[in-house]
Design a protein around this motif. Structure first.
Motif, PDB file in Angstrom:
ATOM      1  N   LEU A  22     -48.657  42.773  -2.396  1.00 21.94           N
ATOM      2  CA  LEU A  22     -49.391  44.021  -2.152  1.00 21.94           C
ATOM      3  C   LEU A  22     -49.090  44.572  -0.760  1.00 21.94           C
ATOM      4  O   LEU A  22     -48.824  45.769  -0.598  1.00 21.94           O
ATOM      5  CB  LEU A  22     -50.899  43.798  -2.278  1.00 21.94           C
ATOM      6  CG  LEU A  22     -51.487  43.666  -3.662  1.00 21.94           C
ATOM      7  CD1 LEU A  22     -52.935  43.207  -3.583  1.00 21.94           C
ATOM      8  CD2 LEU A  22     -51.398  44.985  -4.411  1.00 21.94           C
ATOM      9  N   ARG A  28     -48.381  50.782  -2.101  1.00 21.14           N
ATOM     10  CA  ARG A  28     -49.770  50.316  -2.287  1.00 21.14           C
ATOM     11  C   ARG A  28     -50.651  50.553  -1.058  1.00 21.14           C
ATOM     12  O   ARG A  28     -51.878  50.422  -1.131  1.00 21.14           O
ATOM     13  CB  ARG A  28     -49.796  48.813  -2.626  1.00 21.14           C
ATOM     14  CG  ARG A  28     -49.116  48.412  -3.912  1.00 21.14           C
ATOM     15  CD  ARG A  28     -49.575  49.187  -5.157  1.00 21.14           C
ATOM     16  NE  ARG A  28     -50.995  49.201  -5.421  1.00 21.14           N
ATOM     17  CZ  ARG A  28     -51.632  48.378  -6.255  1.00 21.14           C
ATOM     18  NH1 ARG A  28     -50.956  47.457  -6.916  1.00 21.14           N
ATOM     19  NH2 ARG A  28     -52.926  48.470  -6.450  1.00 21.14           N
ATOM     20  N   ASP A  31     -53.807  52.647  -1.221  1.00 21.92           N
ATOM     21  CA  ASP A  31     -54.879  51.954  -1.949  1.00 21.92           C
ATOM     22  C   ASP A  31     -55.635  50.980  -1.060  1.00 21.92           C
ATOM     23  O   ASP A  31     -56.813  50.701  -1.298  1.00 21.92           O
ATOM     24  CB  ASP A  31     -54.314  51.175  -3.143  1.00 21.92           C
ATOM     25  CG  ASP A  31     -53.594  52.056  -4.141  1.00 21.92           C
ATOM     26  OD1 ASP A  31     -53.955  53.238  -4.288  1.00 21.92           O
ATOM     27  OD2 ASP A  31     -52.648  51.553  -4.773  1.00 21.92           O
TER      28      ASP A  31
END
Length: 152
Positions: A22, A28, A31
């Motif tokens: 991640l 990502r 997020d």
């Protein structure tokens, strides 16, 4: 100013390799970012080594829309990743954002420490804005990371 480094730690319920994936994927990062300043990745490929550069679209209340080049300064798969933001083609500015990962609970969970270090900042124009996040902001990003982990 005293200490020029903040950190927050939390355990997330996924393995270190999953957390690292991640963190090493710039797509990502919006997020994960609890501040709302990270808007999107221009790079669209995972980070693979120290020296890699990934470019992010950002938005700041005082600065409007802008881009940063993030120069990877630490990269140890499943253990540590950190980057130093810079103006595109320019000065890194002296800030470093990073994460240290430690397996826990038999390796099924990860103790994640999120670090923000601005001790290397020498650019006078940046100093009035620092630190740009507090420990609660770092902890909020870890909360978002935990939420993503639960979805994985």
């Amino acid at each position: 100013m005293g200490e020029k480094r903040l950190q927050a730690t939390r355990v997330v319920d996924i393995r270190p390799d999953q957390v690292f994936t991640l963190l090493a994927t710039p797509d990502r990062h919006p997020d994960l970012d609890a501040s709302g300043t990270v808007r999107g990745s221009r790079t669209h490929r995972p980070v693979g080594a120290v020296g890699d550069v990934f470019v992010m679209d950002m938005h700041g209340e005082d600065m409007g829309d802008y881009a940063v080049e993030n120069h990877v300064v630490a990269f140890e798969p499943d253990r540590e990743i950190a980057w130093a933001p810079a103006t595109p083609g320019g000065d890194r500015g002296g800030q470093v954002w990073g994460y240290r990962l430690e397996p826990c609970n038999g390796g099924g969970s990860t103790r994640v420490t999120h670090v923000y270090d601005w001790s290397g900042v020498t650019m006078e124009r940046l100093l009035p804005y620092l630190p740009i996040v507090d420990a609660d902001g770092l902890a909020a990003t870890l909360e978002r990371l935990a939420g993503l982990a639960e979805q994985a």
